[in-house]
Design a protein around this motif. Structure first.
Motif: not given
Length: 131
Positions: A17-24, A27-31, A38-44, A46-54
């Protein structure tokens, strides 16, 4: 079939379940931010709103709960103090944590909190079995 105790089986599924939650959450951040981000260094980040942030917050909460649950299960197992109460507590923990994740991502407020406390009660049941 497996020879794992119920407590260890629930720990296995809690880890899945923990690993599945990482994937979800990823995915939300990439969407939200795009695959290149998502494939970059993610130096910045940003906050993910809505269901992705949750989803991200639900994952962080699972990270906080998984370690104490794992410790309790391993203490019960290594001390030979497993029993019906610890098995039921481990099952309650897993079911509650799954419900918590789904309810949190879905934006359901009160039931989500009840599910959280269900996980705590499940861990408490393991403690009682061990003591």
């Amino acid at each position: 079939m497996t020879d794992l105790s119920m407590e260890l089986m629930m720990l296995l599924w809690a880890s899945i379940l923990y690993v599945s939650q990482i994937a979800v959450a990823a995915l939300a951040a990439d969407v939200q931010n795009g695959v290149a981000w998502g494939l970059g260094n993610r130096d910045v980040i940003p906050a993910v709103p809505g269901w992705g942030g949750r989803a991200q917050r639900a994952h962080a909460n699972m990270a906080e709960s998984l370690l104490p649950f794992a410790c309790l299960v391993l203490i019960a197992y290594s001390s030979g103090r497993m029993g019906e109460l610890s098995a039921l507590g481990a099952q309650l923990f897993l079911i509650s944590r799954l419900a918590y994740a789904l309810l949190y991502i879905g934006g359901v407020k009160v039931l989500r909190s009840l599910a959280y406390f269900g996980g705590l009660i499940g861990m408490g049941m393991i403690v009682v079995q061990v003591l």
